[in-house]
Write a protein that holds these residues in place. Structure first.
Motif, short mmCIF file in Angstrom:
data_model
loop_
_atom_site.label_atom_id
_atom_site.label_comp_id
_atom_site.label_asym_id
_atom_site.label_seq_id
_atom_site.Cartn_x
_atom_site.Cartn_y
_atom_site.Cartn_z
N VAL A 137 0.84 -1.20 0.00
CA VAL A 137 0.00 0.00 0.00
C VAL A 137 0.87 1.25 0.00
O VAL A 137 0.59 2.22 -0.71
CB VAL A 137 -0.94 0.01 1.22
CG1 VAL A 137 -1.87 1.23 1.16
CG2 VAL A 137 -1.78 -1.25 1.28
N GLU A 138 1.92 1.25 0.80
CA GLU A 138 2.81 2.41 0.87
C GLU A 138 3.49 2.65 -0.48
O GLU A 138 3.70 3.81 -0.86
CB GLU A 138 3.83 2.22 1.99
CG GLU A 138 3.20 2.27 3.38
CD GLU A 138 4.21 2.11 4.50
OE1 GLU A 138 4.01 2.69 5.58
OE2 GLU A 138 5.22 1.39 4.30
N GLN A 139 3.80 1.58 -1.20
CA GLN A 139 4.39 1.75 -2.53
C GLN A 139 3.37 2.31 -3.51
O GLN A 139 3.69 3.14 -4.36
CB GLN A 139 4.92 0.40 -3.02
CG GLN A 139 6.18 -0.07 -2.28
CD GLN A 139 6.59 -1.47 -2.66
OE1 GLN A 139 5.93 -2.14 -3.46
NE2 GLN A 139 7.70 -1.94 -2.09
N ILE A 140 2.12 1.86 -3.40
CA ILE A 140 1.07 2.36 -4.29
C ILE A 140 0.85 3.85 -4.06
O ILE A 140 0.71 4.64 -5.01
CB ILE A 140 -0.24 1.58 -4.05
CG1 ILE A 140 -0.10 0.13 -4.52
CG2 ILE A 140 -1.41 2.26 -4.77
CD1 ILE A 140 -1.26 -0.76 -4.11
N LEU A 141 0.85 4.26 -2.79
CA LEU A 141 0.57 5.66 -2.45
C LEU A 141 1.82 6.53 -2.52
O LEU A 141 1.73 7.75 -2.66
CB LEU A 141 -0.03 5.75 -1.04
CG LEU A 141 -1.38 5.05 -0.84
CD1 LEU A 141 -1.81 5.15 0.62
CD2 LEU A 141 -2.45 5.64 -1.75
N GLY A 142 2.97 5.89 -2.37
CA GLY A 142 4.21 6.64 -2.41
C GLY A 142 4.50 7.42 -1.15
O GLY A 142 5.29 8.38 -1.17
N VAL A 143 3.90 7.03 -0.03
CA VAL A 143 4.12 7.72 1.24
C VAL A 143 4.18 6.69 2.36
O VAL A 143 3.72 5.55 2.21
CB VAL A 143 2.99 8.74 1.55
CG1 VAL A 143 3.00 9.88 0.55
CG2 VAL A 143 1.63 8.05 1.59
N GLU A 144 4.74 7.10 3.49
CA GLU A 144 4.77 6.24 4.67
C GLU A 144 3.48 6.44 5.45
O GLU A 144 3.08 7.57 5.73
CB GLU A 144 5.98 6.60 5.55
CG GLU A 144 6.16 5.65 6.73
CD GLU A 144 7.39 6.00 7.57
OE1 GLU A 144 7.78 5.18 8.42
OE2 GLU A 144 7.93 7.11 7.37
N LEU A 145 2.83 5.34 5.82
CA LEU A 145 1.52 5.42 6.48
C LEU A 145 1.61 5.26 7.99
O LEU A 145 0.70 5.71 8.70
CB LEU A 145 0.58 4.35 5.90
CG LEU A 145 0.26 4.49 4.41
CD1 LEU A 145 -0.61 3.33 3.94
CD2 LEU A 145 -0.42 5.82 4.13
N PHE A 146 2.66 4.60 8.48
CA PHE A 146 2.81 4.39 9.92
C PHE A 146 4.25 4.63 10.34
O PHE A 146 5.18 4.44 9.55
CB PHE A 146 2.43 2.95 10.32
CG PHE A 146 0.97 2.63 10.20
CD1 PHE A 146 0.09 2.83 11.25
CD2 PHE A 146 0.48 2.10 9.01
CE1 PHE A 146 -1.25 2.52 11.13
CE2 PHE A 146 -0.87 1.78 8.89
CZ PHE A 146 -1.73 2.00 9.95
N THR A 147 4.42 5.05 11.57
CA THR A 147 5.74 5.11 12.18
C THR A 147 5.77 4.15 13.36
O THR A 147 4.76 3.98 14.05
CB THR A 147 6.08 6.53 12.67
OG1 THR A 147 5.08 6.96 13.60
CG2 THR A 147 6.13 7.50 11.50
N ARG A 148 6.91 3.53 13.57
CA ARG A 148 7.07 2.61 14.69
C ARG A 148 7.67 3.34 15.88
O ARG A 148 8.61 4.12 15.73
CB ARG A 148 7.96 1.42 14.31
CG ARG A 148 7.31 0.47 13.33
CD ARG A 148 8.24 -0.67 12.99
NE ARG A 148 7.60 -1.71 12.21
CZ ARG A 148 7.41 -1.68 10.91
NH1 ARG A 148 7.85 -0.62 10.22
NH2 ARG A 148 6.81 -2.66 10.27
N GLY A 149 7.11 3.09 17.06
CA GLY A 149 7.61 3.72 18.27
C GLY A 149 7.50 2.78 19.44
O GLY A 149 7.11 1.61 19.31
#
Length: 312
Positions: free
Chosen positions: A49-61
Motif C-alpha cells: 500500500v505504501e508503494q502504491i501511495l508513495g508515502v509512509e503510512l505508519f511510524t514505529r515507536g
C-alpha cells in the motif's frame, strides 16, 4: 506530487481492511493475530500500500504503530469505504429476507433512558435476527461517526446543525428539563428552594460542548448567579444517576429520565427556558439500511406513545 490512481486494480480491499486493523490494534503483530494471518504477510501488504501511495503510512515507536499524517487521512477514507461495503451487504441481505442486519445507534442523554430501550425491545420482538449496537457519546463526537457510516443514526437532543453539512434531523417529541436530587435530599425539605439555595450542594453538569450545558449557563446568568464551583462534568446517564442517588449532588435531567429513575425526585424549581427537542439525526444523502429503517419506525412509534402517555 504525482496523481495517484487507486482504481487501476493494484489497491485491493484486503489492503483497506489491513490498514484499519493495524490502526485499531496498534501493531503489525496484533493486527496479524486479529486477522489470523502471518506477520510477514501483513508487513508485506502494508509495504504494498505504501508503494502504491508513495508515502509512509505508519511510524514505529515504543507504543507501537502510529499513523502518520498521510496514514490518518487514508485510514479515514478506508473506514468510510469499508462501512459503505458493510452497509451494501446488509442492504442486499435485508432486501432478501428482511430478517437480519445490523443497526448502529449513537445515543445522547435524552432518549436513552426510556425511548431507546422501548424501541429496541419492540424491534427485537419483530425482528430477533437484527443486531442493535448502541454507542454513547456527545453530539460533537457522534457526527463524524454518522458521516463516515460507523453509525446509522443519532438519537437524543436535537443540537443545532446549521454548521454541519450532510445531516438532517427528525423531531420525535419535546420534553422539559428538571432539576433533580435524591429522595431525602435536604433540598426537598426546604419550603421554597430557589436556584441560589442549591449552590450550597455539589452539582453534576453536562460537558461544556453540549447544548444543555450552554442553556443551563444561560439560566444561571439570568438569575445573576455563577455556575456551581463544586461540580462534576459528565454525560453518562448511568454515572449521573448513580451520583445523584448516592450523594447530595444536584443535576438537570430530561423529565422522562427524572421521572423513571428510582430514588430520584424532581425539585420544585422551574427551568422554563430549557426544553429539549428529542429526535434523530440522520445522514442527508446516504439511504438507511432496512434494519435502520425498521429501528426508525419503532422509535417513531414509541415516541408517539411517550407523547400520549408520558412516562407511564
Amino acid at each position: 506530487m504525482r496523481a495517484i490512481d487507486l482504481l487501476n486494480g493494484r489497491l485491493k480491499l484486503r489492503h483497506l481492511v489491513l490498514l484499519v486493523t493495524i490502526a485499531d490494534q496498534g501493531s503489525v503483530l496484533r493486527a496479524a493475530e486479529h486477522l489470523r494471518l502471518a506477520q510477514p504477510a501483513v508487513t508485506r501488504s502494508l509495504r504494498e500500500v505504501e508503494q502504491i501511495l508513495g508515502v509512509e503510512l505508519f511510524t514505529r515507536g515504543a507504543r507501537g504503530m502510529t499513523p502518520t499524517l498521510f496514514g490518518e487521512a487514508f485510514i479515514e477514507h478506508a473506514r468510510a469505504v469499508l462501512a459503505e461495503l458493510r452497509r451494501a451487504g446488509e442492504r442486499i441481505s435485508g432486501l432478501a429476507d428482511g430478517e437480519t442486519g445490523t443497526v448502529a445507534i449513537g445515543t445522547l442523554l435524552a432518549g436513552s433512558n426510556v425511548l431507546l430501550p422501548r424501541a429496541i425491545a419492540a424491534l427485537k420482538r419483530d425482528r430477533p435476527g437484527i443486531t442493535v449496537i448502541v454507542r454513547e457519546a456527545t453530539f460533537v463526537e457522534q457526527v463524524p461517526r454518522l458521516l463516515d457510516g460507523e453509525i446509522d443514526l443519532v438519537l437524543g437532543r436535537l443540537n443545532p446543525i446549521e454548521d454541519v453539512r450532510g445531516v438532517r434531523q427528525l423531531t420525535l417529541y419535546s420534553e422539559p428539563v428538571r432539576l433533580v436530587a435524591r429522595v431525602g435530599h435536604p433540598a426537598h425539605e426546604q419550603p421554597r428552594p430557589d436556584l441560589a439555595d442549591l449552590l450550597a450542594y455539589p452539582w453534576v453538569l453536562p460537558l461544556e460542548q453540549t447544548a444543555l450545558r450552554h442553556e443551563l449557563e444561560q439560566v444561571f446568568t439570568a438569575a445573576g448567579l455563577r455556575l456551581p464551583e463544586n461540580l462534576v462534568e459528565c454525560t453518562s446517564i448511568l454515572t449521573v444517576r448513580t451520583l445523584i442517588q448516592d450523594t447530595d449532588m444536584i443535576a438537570a435531567l430530561p423529565e422522562l429520565v427524572a421521572m423513571t429513575s428510582e430514588g430520584i425526585a424532581p425539585l420544585p424549581i422551574p427551568l422554563d427556558p430549557v426544553r429539549r427537542q428529542v429526535g434523530v439525526t440522520l445522514p442527508d444523502r446516504r439511504p438507511l439500511t432496512p434494519a435502520a429503517r425498521l429501528m426508525l419506525d419503532h422509535l417513531r412509534e414509541q415516541a408517539a406513545l411517550v407523547t400520549r402517555t408520558g412516562s407511564a
